[in-house]
Design an enzyme around this catalytic site. Sequence first.
Site, PDB file in Angstrom:
ATOM      1  N   ASP A   1     -12.499  -0.825   2.398  1.00  0.00           N
ATOM      2  CA  ASP A   1     -11.340  -0.843   3.212  1.00  0.00           C
ATOM      3  C   ASP A   1     -11.748   0.106   4.586  1.00  0.00           C
ATOM      4  OD1 ASP A   1      -8.736  -0.685   4.174  1.00  0.00           O
ATOM      5  OD2 ASP A   1      -7.800   0.473   3.177  1.00  0.00           O
ATOM      6  N   ASP A   2     -12.090   1.264   4.490  1.00  0.00           N
ATOM      7  CA  ASP A   2     -12.700   2.154   5.655  1.00  0.00           C
ATOM      8  C   ASP A   2     -13.753   3.343   5.233  1.00  0.00           C
ATOM      9  OD1 ASP A   2     -10.659   1.115   7.949  1.00  0.00           O
ATOM     10  OD2 ASP A   2      -9.282   1.688   6.304  1.00  0.00           O
TER      11      ASP A   2
ATOM     12  N   GLU B   1       0.927  -1.169   0.001  1.00  0.00           N
ATOM     13  CA  GLU B   1      -0.256   0.009  -0.245  1.00  0.00           C
ATOM     14  C   GLU B   1       0.892   1.270  -0.005  1.00  0.00           C
ATOM     15  OE1 GLU B   1      -2.179   0.618   3.568  1.00  0.00           O
ATOM     16  OE2 GLU B   1      -3.785   2.058   2.775  1.00  0.00           O
TER      17      GLU B   1
END
Length: 338
Positions: free
Chosen positions: A281-282, A203
């Site tokens: 993801d978030d 990432e």
Amino acid sequence: MDPHHSLIALSEAMPKTELHLHIEGTFEPEQMFAIAQRNQVPLQYESMDALKAAYQFTNLQDFLDLYYQGMSVLLHEVDFYDLTMAYLTKVHSENVVHVEIFFDPQAHLSRGVPFDVQIKGIYNALQDAKKKWGMSSKLIMSFLRHLSEDSAFGTLEQATPFLSWIDGVGLDSSELGHPPEKFLRVFEVCKNLGLKVTAHAGEEGPPEYVWQAIEQIGVDRIDHGNRALEDELLIKTLQERQLTLTVCPLSNLKLCVVHDMKDHPITHMLQLGLNATVNSDDPAYFGGYMNDNYASLIRHTGIQKTELQQLAENGINGSWMSKQEKTKHLTALFALFL
Ligand code: HPA
Ligand code: ZN
């Protein structure tokens, strides 16, 4: 008329899987303030607008600092249940048929919230979603990589009574300076317990971290993996082993892993024969859930109908569902594209 309307409608109708989702990253400001009030815990922000205004990140650590602050109001089993159920309700409305969600036990244990409180709340919500909607799920316990391997071992010990509820383990939090090999021994023990293994890699971290996840840890898939594209031999290895990458477009944009959605590499990944998938993801922090991620790709990257199908297909194939469950969802997906 929106020129992207028909592709967006198609992406919304597809049966989808979510393979990269941190349950603590689904904490919407409205719910955070409500639970803070219920638990009489002070928040550092005066209002929801002030909190939302702080969601401007230049890198992963900026985000993580707010992420750990936000989750600090979660104290009781019902808090974890409500958080998880709000997320599941949302994505059920988006035709997400299967979720594999991470939770970060160490981020709660360190605040004095017992392991059983966390997992009972999350697990009961997953079970209720199965009963209500037939939505299936897997639960992934994630180790915080900025902490020690000893701390990960301690967490695994606490998880022991609940291992039948846990399908896999992951590795998240601050990537740079915390390579996968730091957790070699604990992942070996997890694999011997029959747990699936995944790790965030590439990432922000270099291709070397993706190599370590594959070659040293022996992961079943890679979370993110963007920086694997910098290494040709690594690309070839990911292709040959058919490893799934859980790519998160809006997350990448918000955390400046990509600077413009039009430059997002996901279609390039597909052209290279990589098993890329779309994930959120978030979502409470990054501006969108599953369908928002697809819509953003459609609006900005020129992604084609066949690629949408491929991404959804990769999501089903890259999940940890049984072959029979995969076939059921693939059949429904293909029917939509006839
Ligand atoms: N990367 C690393 N750790 C995380 C993330 C992420 O995107 N989200 C929550 N923890
Ligand atoms: Zn993540």
